[in-house]
Design a protein around this motif. Structure first.
Motif, PDB file in Angstrom:
ATOM      1  N   GLY A   1       1.956 -52.416 -36.088  1.00 55.32           N
ATOM      2  CA  GLY A   1       3.000 -53.163 -35.396  1.00 55.32           C
ATOM      3  C   GLY A   1       3.187 -54.570 -35.941  1.00 55.32           C
ATOM      4  O   GLY A   1       4.315 -55.008 -36.195  1.00 55.32           O
TER       5      GLY A   1
ATOM      6  N   LYS B   1      -2.527 -49.293 -33.969  1.00 60.41           N
ATOM      7  CA  LYS B   1      -1.185 -49.669 -33.531  1.00 60.41           C
ATOM      8  C   LYS B   1      -0.936 -51.164 -33.733  1.00 60.41           C
ATOM      9  O   LYS B   1       0.161 -51.560 -34.129  1.00 60.41           O
ATOM     10  CB  LYS B   1      -0.961 -49.247 -32.084  1.00 60.41           C
ATOM     11  CG  LYS B   1      -0.893 -47.726 -31.950  1.00 60.41           C
ATOM     12  CD  LYS B   1      -0.359 -47.279 -30.617  1.00 60.41           C
ATOM     13  CE  LYS B   1      -1.394 -47.348 -29.554  1.00 60.41           C
ATOM     14  NZ  LYS B   1      -0.979 -46.748 -28.277  1.00 60.41           N
TER      15      LYS B   1
ATOM     16  N   LEU C   1       7.388 -48.135 -33.488  1.00 55.94           N
ATOM     17  CA  LEU C   1       5.944 -48.071 -33.720  1.00 55.94           C
ATOM     18  C   LEU C   1       5.397 -46.711 -33.317  1.00 55.94           C
ATOM     19  O   LEU C   1       4.612 -46.112 -34.056  1.00 55.94           O
ATOM     20  CB  LEU C   1       5.221 -49.190 -32.963  1.00 55.94           C
ATOM     21  CG  LEU C   1       3.701 -49.207 -33.066  1.00 55.94           C
ATOM     22  CD1 LEU C   1       3.245 -49.323 -34.520  1.00 55.94           C
ATOM     23  CD2 LEU C   1       3.132 -50.343 -32.225  1.00 55.94           C
TER      24      LEU C   1
END
Length: 159
Positions: free
Chosen positions: A56, A52, A66
């Protein structure tokens, strides 16, 4: 090194959800990252957080956007019957250096928990082969990722 990886991901086309998910290199990249994270059968929070974080920071997205990309990657990985579905998309969008950089990103995901499992190593070997990344570049990428993690554990099986 991290700047080069982020630059690589920024160069992937942004499709904003309008293109078919199967042709979106961002989704293909997320799916492969998810696949390698899950290869050992244990989902570590550190690996999930690293995926992530990379996505991101690279796409300057957060929150729902996201989550949508990560969920699309996870869903695509679950629906796929092989890794070729994703590597073929990346092969169409990346040059040789971009493919090596992507393998580096995947090693960063693997080593996010500080442990290399033989199934993760095997997955990276298969993805690298499908992307046309030679063994030397794959091993150098693994070694670079391992050096960034003090006390990293695991012995690669495919060298």
């Amino acid at each position: 090194m991290l700047e080069r990886m982020i630059s690589f991901l920024k160069e992937l086309p942004r499709n904003g959800g309008t293109a078919a998910r199967g042709d979106d290199p961002r989704v293909a990249a997320a799916a492969l990252m998810y696949h390698v994270m899950d290869a050992d059968g244990v989902r570590q929070d550190a690996e999930w957080d690293r995926i992530k974080q990379l996505l991101g920071e690279t796409y300057h997205i957060g929150g729902r956007e996201l989550d949508d990309l990560v969920n699309a990657g996870e869903s695509a990985e679950h629906e796929a019957i092989d890794l070729y579905a994703f590597t073929s998309v990346l092969n169409r969008h990346l040059d040789d250096e971009g493919r090596i950089t992507f393998i580096r990103l995947m090693w960063d995901v693997v080593y996010a928990d500080g442990v290399l499992h033989e199934l993760e190593d095997n997955t990276l070997w298969r993805v690298a082969e499908l992307l046309g990344v030679d063994g030397r570049d794959r091993v150098l990428a693994r070694q670079d990722a391992a050096r960034k993690v003090p006390g990293a554990k695991g012995t690669p099986s495919n060298e």
